[in-house]
Design an enzyme around this catalytic site. Structure first.
Site, short mmCIF file in Angstrom:
data_model
loop_
_atom_site.label_atom_id
_atom_site.label_comp_id
_atom_site.label_asym_id
_atom_site.label_seq_id
_atom_site.Cartn_x
_atom_site.Cartn_y
_atom_site.Cartn_z
N LYS A 1 28.72 81.38 80.73
CA LYS A 1 29.11 80.16 80.03
C LYS A 1 30.63 80.00 79.98
CE LYS A 1 24.75 79.76 79.34
NZ LYS A 1 23.97 78.92 80.27
N GLU B 1 24.99 69.94 80.41
CA GLU B 1 24.78 69.54 79.03
C GLU B 1 26.10 69.18 78.37
OE1 GLU B 1 22.58 72.36 76.80
OE2 GLU B 1 20.74 72.12 77.98
N GLU C 1 27.61 73.24 78.97
CA GLU C 1 27.23 74.25 79.94
C GLU C 1 26.48 73.64 81.10
OE1 GLU C 1 24.68 76.93 77.86
OE2 GLU C 1 22.99 75.54 77.78
N ASN D 1 23.01 74.46 83.50
CA ASN D 1 21.80 75.26 83.73
C ASN D 1 21.41 75.11 85.18
OD1 ASN D 1 21.47 76.15 81.04
ND2 ASN D 1 20.58 74.18 80.49
N GLU E 1 12.75 69.02 80.52
CA GLU E 1 12.69 67.57 80.35
C GLU E 1 12.91 66.79 81.64
OE1 GLU E 1 14.24 69.83 76.86
OE2 GLU E 1 14.89 69.58 78.94
N ARG F 1 6.75 67.37 73.68
CA ARG F 1 6.07 68.63 74.01
C ARG F 1 5.03 68.91 72.93
NH1 ARG F 1 11.07 72.61 75.08
NH2 ARG F 1 12.50 70.85 74.91
N ARG G 1 -28.75 61.98 36.37
CA ARG G 1 -28.12 63.21 35.89
C ARG G 1 -29.10 64.16 35.21
NH1 ARG G 1 -26.07 66.55 32.37
NH2 ARG G 1 -27.07 65.48 30.64
N ASP G 2 -29.42 63.89 33.96
CA ASP G 2 -30.17 64.88 33.19
C ASP G 2 -31.56 65.14 33.75
OD1 ASP G 2 -30.44 66.77 31.26
OD2 ASP G 2 -30.80 65.40 29.61
N ALA G 3 -32.17 64.12 34.34
CA ALA G 3 -33.51 64.32 34.89
C ALA G 3 -33.50 65.37 35.99
CB ALA G 3 -34.07 63.00 35.41
N HIS G 4 -32.58 65.22 36.95
CA HIS G 4 -32.56 66.22 38.03
C HIS G 4 -31.90 67.51 37.60
CE1 HIS G 4 -28.35 66.01 39.54
NE2 HIS G 4 -28.38 64.72 39.25
N GLN G 5 -31.07 67.46 36.56
CA GLN G 5 -30.56 68.72 36.02
C GLN G 5 -31.70 69.53 35.42
OE1 GLN G 5 -27.04 68.51 33.57
NE2 GLN G 5 -27.63 70.29 32.37
N ARG H 1 -18.61 67.56 26.57
CA ARG H 1 -18.86 68.68 25.66
C ARG H 1 -17.74 68.87 24.64
NH1 ARG H 1 -20.48 72.25 30.92
NH2 ARG H 1 -22.68 71.64 31.06
N ASP I 1 -21.02 68.65 20.48
CA ASP I 1 -20.57 70.03 20.44
C ASP I 1 -21.80 70.91 20.32
OD1 ASP I 1 -18.31 72.09 20.05
OD2 ASP I 1 -19.68 72.49 18.37
N LYS J 1 -29.13 63.86 19.85
CA LYS J 1 -29.31 64.59 21.12
C LYS J 1 -30.34 65.69 20.89
CE LYS J 1 -26.69 67.28 24.53
NZ LYS J 1 -27.47 66.80 25.67
N HIS K 1 -31.88 60.64 22.40
CA HIS K 1 -32.11 61.39 23.64
C HIS K 1 -33.09 62.52 23.35
CE1 HIS K 1 -31.12 63.70 27.33
NE2 HIS K 1 -31.17 64.76 26.53
N HIS L 1 -36.26 65.39 25.38
CA HIS L 1 -36.92 65.93 26.58
C HIS L 1 -38.41 65.96 26.33
CE1 HIS L 1 -33.34 67.45 28.87
NE2 HIS L 1 -32.79 67.25 27.67
N THR M 1 -25.73 73.44 25.79
CA THR M 1 -24.64 74.07 26.52
C THR M 1 -23.31 73.94 25.77
OG1 THR M 1 -25.77 73.47 28.57
CG2 THR M 1 -23.48 74.15 28.75
#
Length: 1105
Positions: free
Chosen positions: A154, A251, A264, A266, A272, A317, A511-515, A584, A618, A681, A711, A713, A848
């Site tokens: 160089k 360059e 320099e 090359n 490129e 690139r 929710r609660d039914a399938h839970q 909750r 609660d 509940k 509510h 069951h 819960t």
């Protein structure tokens, strides 16, 4: 000499450094009448993209090609593109193989190679290689060895530029040898300065120095760049001392005034070079080859005055580097590779194809993309389009970074200097690729090889029949109660409910039914399908309960989907009916206490995402916890529905703990606190018709203006009768589930309530025929969840719930927990033990998380064959479940009537006790820090909803994000595919989003390979795809765990342990048990390790006294 201009933006566009690509044939170095010697065979002493580039040029010129490759490159494309290919550097390290000059020359000589092209990198600027070629009689496609040496120095190249009168950047005239020389230079020219090796290229050996201290420490910031220049090349190429011929690059640095400063030369082809080729229509490699054969530039038609720049070109690139990690190279298998095409796009690639393995041993370049256009913006737009077309999966790439650069206004329209990237850190705000299709294939392959990713409690297959969605009319759904809420606000909404004639229903199916029935496993995929039908046909509902409670964590923990996205998607499909959730109290949707601001923030975000009614309860009816939840829901703008958790029997005078007066006093406090709606509940279904009349009528008399919502069951089978009694006593709303999801541990039947009230003053105004269609959908859908259905063991309701008081939602979970701990055959005993455990704990309100505490203690008693009396007697030495210990410490609040003594003191011994509301002493949660931490871990696409998920369940959210990062949006899959994967030869569709559907066919399952993997083959949108999946079962070592001997206290499963000292924690589903040492002694042997899977009676460790 020929000067080819490369003055365009390319690469990363650092225009402060510019290059000129040049061709030269120096007349003074060639004898007159030089013989033209055609080249018949060319070897490329390189690999990858540049080797293929040269091979293509040779083929176009009719020249035979030879490749060389290392042992690590046997699968690389460049060896397949050549006419011949030979191994070099056997036994050498990967890079050293391509630097081994003797092997390269040997292959060239043995195979009659006429010329060697060095490419770039490796040996391309090594004068000793050029010399070795000359001595072997093989032409070197490049300058002479002496020129290569001089241009590599160089300092000498710089001297030639000065000699030619070309401006140079201030620098030393010769290499420095002492720190003092560097200091003198710095004193003259100031900082910053650059140290640069006299020999080197590509930024090697360059260091930026900004102050004296750094000079001594040899600074660390590299500098590199791109560009054009002119003026120095004639001095170099025509200088008889230099005698340059063939291609080279000069360059320059360019300042803000457009002045050029030589850096320099090359002496090789540049990475490129493609940019120069695109804007000049000159094939530089062709020219190199012809010049090497003896052709002059004029013979090739290359005169300087004929060279024209046409438009602009950009080169990107594409590398297998991760910009988010400092461009760290990534390695792996290219699972997918789809490249760009189209007008103005050129691709120069290496080994870029599906199935290719990206090696860690070499440059990370995958493909060079060159875009051409009439100007820079048009070239950039083509490049952006091309980069967007790429689909590269299996490794990280720098494409997102390149897209940011090409979208940057400064890059496109302003001056860009070498500080461009440093000054534009937003370039690193990378848009993550979704890669959804390939990730889903990974998931399907994983399930095909290893089975379901969610725990399956019973051995039952999902139904193969998909539910039929009943017809939904076009247009908007009719107005419902949500319109009243949006217009009148929570207070006006409550008044409208109270003034409504007839009985209102809340649907718990979502929710609660399938839970209660299906372990909370119903997926958003199946909820969304029926939601439009509900919107159009059930607008008279008070609300749809679809969120909160266990559904929040189960969505992430077992279904691998975002609970917030469920809320958002259902809200969009059901705009007219209010949504209701279960909160909750101070526990929000978790099982522990949170800082107050976390509960408030959660309610705020829930309201923003479409939640309307917050049922606040609660688990102990602990008023301070309830008041916090009510304040949080109210502050968020939601409807506050304070819920009294019911237990006992107000119609039984013998039950004196939870009396009618108790409930009335609690209700008084809740109404005083401002609840909009008062709820009962009854989580275990304990309300008998007579008790319903007594309780509801008393509440109605005491609070005539407040809506009452009940509510229950249906575990005992009396749910419909109880709810009708509530309606007659003055309740405004009762909870129901659609018929096929009702009964047993779920809610009473919607169809039964609708039919029984039809034509009366309690008429629900809901069409019974629509209920039938709704129920039919859920009947078939329920079959998809057969592995989770409680009917696998529970065939009917059971009136023993009036004795054991197990909440409906817990019944299924308790059953699954019992099976996971090997107690399935003792479930009857578990139910009896539940009642005994409840008495041990002082007869709790059970919902819960308090119900979980009672359940954990019941299972503990059954597993260890303990009676209530034995537990009380041995309380000071037993290793109780963690939930029981924390309850007795006061972690969830204070139960009505206080804690049971002396049981509490015997269990806790010296453990700390908490007084008052547990969350009151917790410091506020720092959401900004949490968000920053999440972004650092998971990227910048973190939403406020993600922050709340992490706040509620940090570990679960982390696992959820890791899962989706690997397997993608599995919520797009049908439930059967999600649970058991496809069958071989099965064809199916997956809708990623509206208008984007994948067509997939499962083709084959490969044999086990040496790495313990199986290759799973699919057809995706007509193209072959494959994924490698670890076979977890095959990779496990055969291991038989020793069993503990009964009646040997020292076997609970070195070091000295004391009696009662915690040894480990066992986890089953949501239950955690701390195993304490039953005696003082020394650990003789440990049989477990972290994350071990254990069965009943498995030995943990041995203790000798």
């Amino acid at each position: 000499m020929l000067l080819l201009l490369g003055g365009v933006r390319h690469g990363l566009g650092m225009l402060a450094i510019q290059r000129a690509y040049l061709l030269s044939r120096s007349a003074h170095t060639l004898p007159q009448g030089l013989e033209y010697r055609p080249i018949k065979k060319v070897m490329v002493a390189n690999r990858g993209e540049i080797a293929i580039r040269v091979f293509r040029a040779c083929t176009e010129l009719g020249i035979r090609t030879v490749a060389v490759y290392s042992e690590q490159d046997t699968g690389q494309m460049h060896r397949q593109k050549a006419d011949e290919a030979y191994l070099i550097g056997k036994g050498l390290p990967p890079v050293a193989a391509y630097l081994h000059i003797p092997d390269i020359i040997k292959v060239a000589k043995e195979n009659n190679v006429d010329a060697i092209h060095p490419g770039y990198g490796f040996l391309s600027e090594r004068h000793d290689f050029a010399q070795a070629c000359a001595e072997a009689g093989v032409r070197f496609i490049g300058p002479s060895p002496e020129v290569v040496r001089k241009m590599g120095d160089k300092v000498e190249a710089r001297a030639l530029a000065i000699q030619a009168g070309v401006p140079v950047v201030p620098g030393t005239d010769s290499p420095i040898s002492s720190l003092q020389e560097a200091r003198e230079f710095a004193s003259t020219y100031g900082f910053p300065i650059i140290f640069k090796a006299a020999y080197g290229g590509g930024g090697r050996g360059m260091r930026v120095v900004r102050e004296y201290e750094v000079v001594e420490e040899a600074g660390h910031t590299p500098s590199e760049g791109r560009g054009l220049g002119e003026g120095v090349w004639p001095a170099i190429s025509n200088n008889p001392v230099v005698g340059y011929e063939n291609a080279g690059t000069v360059e320059f640095l360019v300042d803000r005034h457009g002045k050029h400063y030589f850096i320099e030369v090359n002496s090789r082809l540049q990475v490129e070079h493609t940019v120069t080729e695109e804007i000049t229509d000159v094939d530089l490699v062709h020219a190199q080859l012809r010049v090497c054969e003896g052709r002059s530039l004029s013979e090739l038609g290359l005169q300087q005055d004929k060279i024209r720049i046409n438009g602009s070109a950009i080169q990107c690139r594409v590398t297998t580097e991760d910009p988010a990690r400092g461009f760290q190279p990534d390695t792996g298998r290219l699972e997918v590779f789809r490249s760009a095409e189209g007008m103005g796009i050129r691709l120069d690639s290496a080994s870029a194809f599906q199935g290719a393995v990206i090696s860690p041993h070499y440059d990370s370049l995958l493909v060079k993309v060159i875009a051409s256009g009439q100007d820079l913006p048009s070239a950039a737009s083509k490049m952006l389009r091309a980069l967007a077309e790429f689909r590269i999966r299996g490794v990280k790439t720098n494409i997102p970074f390149l897209q940011n650069v090409l979208s940057n206004h400064q890059f496109l329209y302003s001056t860009v200097d070498t500080q461009f990237i440093d000054e534009n850190q937003d370039l690193f705000n990378l848009r993550r690729t979704q890669n959804r299709a390939q990730k889903l294939l990974h998931y399907l392959g994983h399930v095909m090889v290893n089975g379901p990713t969610t725990p399956i409690p019973v051995q039952a297959k999902p139904s193969s029949t998909d539910p039929v969605i009943p017809p939904v009319p076009m247009g908007e759904p009719p107005a419902g109660f949500r319109e009243v809420l949006l217009k009148e606000g929570p207070a006006g909404f409550a008044r409208a409910v109270r003034q409504h004639r007839g009985l209102l229903l809340m649907d718990t199916t979502f929710r609660d039914a399938h839970q209660s029935l299906l372990a909370t496993r119903v997926r958003t995929h199946d909820l969304k399908k029926i939601t439009p039908y509900v919107a159009h046909n059930f607008s008279k509902l008070f609300s749809v309960e679809n969120w909160g409670g266990a559904t929040f964590d189960v969505a992430m923990r077992f279904l691998w989907e975002c609970p917030w996205r469920r809320l958002q998607e259902l809200r969009a499909l059901l705009p007219n009916v209010p949504f209701q959730m279960l909160l909750r109290g101070a526990n929000a949707v978790g099982y522990t206490n949170y800082p107050d601001n976390a509960v408030f923030k959660f309610c705020e975000v829930a309201k923003e995402n479409g939640m309307d009614v917050f049922r606040v309860f609660d688990s102990l009816n602990y008023l301070p916890n309830m008041l916090l939840g009510m304040d949080a829901a109210g502050s968020a703008g939601g409807v506050v529905e304070a819920a009294i958790s019911y237990t006992g029997d107000v119609s039984d005078p013998a039950r004196r703990k939870y009396t009618l007066d108790y409930y009335l006093q609690l209700a008084q406090e809740l109404v005083k606190a401002g609840t909009h709606i008062l709820a009962i509940k009854d989580m275990a279904g304990l309300l008998k018709p007579e008790a319903s009349r007594l309780l509801v009528s008393a509440l109605r008399d005491r609070f005539p203006e407040v809506p009452i919502h009940v509510h229950t069951h249906d575990t005992a089978g009396a749910g419909v009768a109880a709810m009708l009694a509530c309606a007659e006593a003055g309740a405004d709303i009762v909870d129901v589930a659609v018929d096929s999801m009702a009964g047993m541990t779920s809610q009473p039947s919607m169809g039964a309530i609708v039919a029984c009230t039809k034509g009366t003053k309690y008429d629900t105004e809901i069409s019974l025929e629509k209920v039938f269609d709704y129920s039919e959908y859920w009947e078939v859908t329920r079959g998809l969840y057969a592995p989770f259905d409680c009917t696998a063991t529970m065939k009917s309701g059971n009136a023993d719930v009036y004795e054991n008081e197990i909440p409906g939602g817990q019944y299924t979970n308790l059953h699954f927990q019992a099976h996971s701990m090997g107690l399935g055959h003792k479930f009857k005993e578990v139910k009896k033990a539940y009642a005994e455990a409840n008495k041990l704990l002082g007869d709790l309100i059970k919902v819960t998380p308090s119900s979980k505490i009672v359940g954990d203690l019941a299972q503990f008693m059954v597993q260890n064959t303990l009676s209530r009396a034995e537990v009380e007697e041995r309380a000071d030495e037993l290793s109780f479940p963690l939930s029981v210990v924390e309850f007795l410490q006061g972690h969830i609040g204070i139960p009505h009537g206080g804690f049971p003594e002396p049981f509490r003191s015997k269990v806790l011994k010296s453990l700390p006790r908490m007084e008052g509301r547990p969350g009151a002493s917790l410091p506020a949660m720092d959401f900004q820090k949490l968000e920053a931490d999440l972004q650092a871990t998971h990227g910048t696409n973190i939403t406020p909803e993600d922050v709340m998920s992490a706040a509620m369940y940090p570990k679960v959210f982390q696992e959820f994000k890791e899962f989706t990062a690997n397997f993608g949006p599995v919520d797009c899959l049908s439930t059967r595919l999600f649970l058991e994967g496809p069958k071989i030869a099965e064809e199916f569709e997956v809708e990623l989003e509206r208008g984007k559907t994948l067509h997939i066919k499962a083709l084959a399952l490969g044999d086990l390979n040496k790495a313990g993997q199986r290759e799973v083959f699919f057809e995706l949108n007509g193209q072959l795809r494959s994924v490698l999946v670890k076979d977890t079962l095959a990779m496990k070592e055969m291991h038989f765990h020793p069993k503990a001997l009964k009646d040997v206290r020292g076997q609970v499963g070195g070091q000295r342990v004391e009696k009662g000292q915690p040894l480990c924690v066992l986890s089953a589903m949501k239950m955690e048990t701390v195993v304490n040492s039953p005696l003082a002694g020394t650990v003789a042997k440990v049989y477990v390790k972290a994350d071990s899977s254990l069965e009943g009676d498995d030995l943990i460790l041995e203790i000798s006294e």
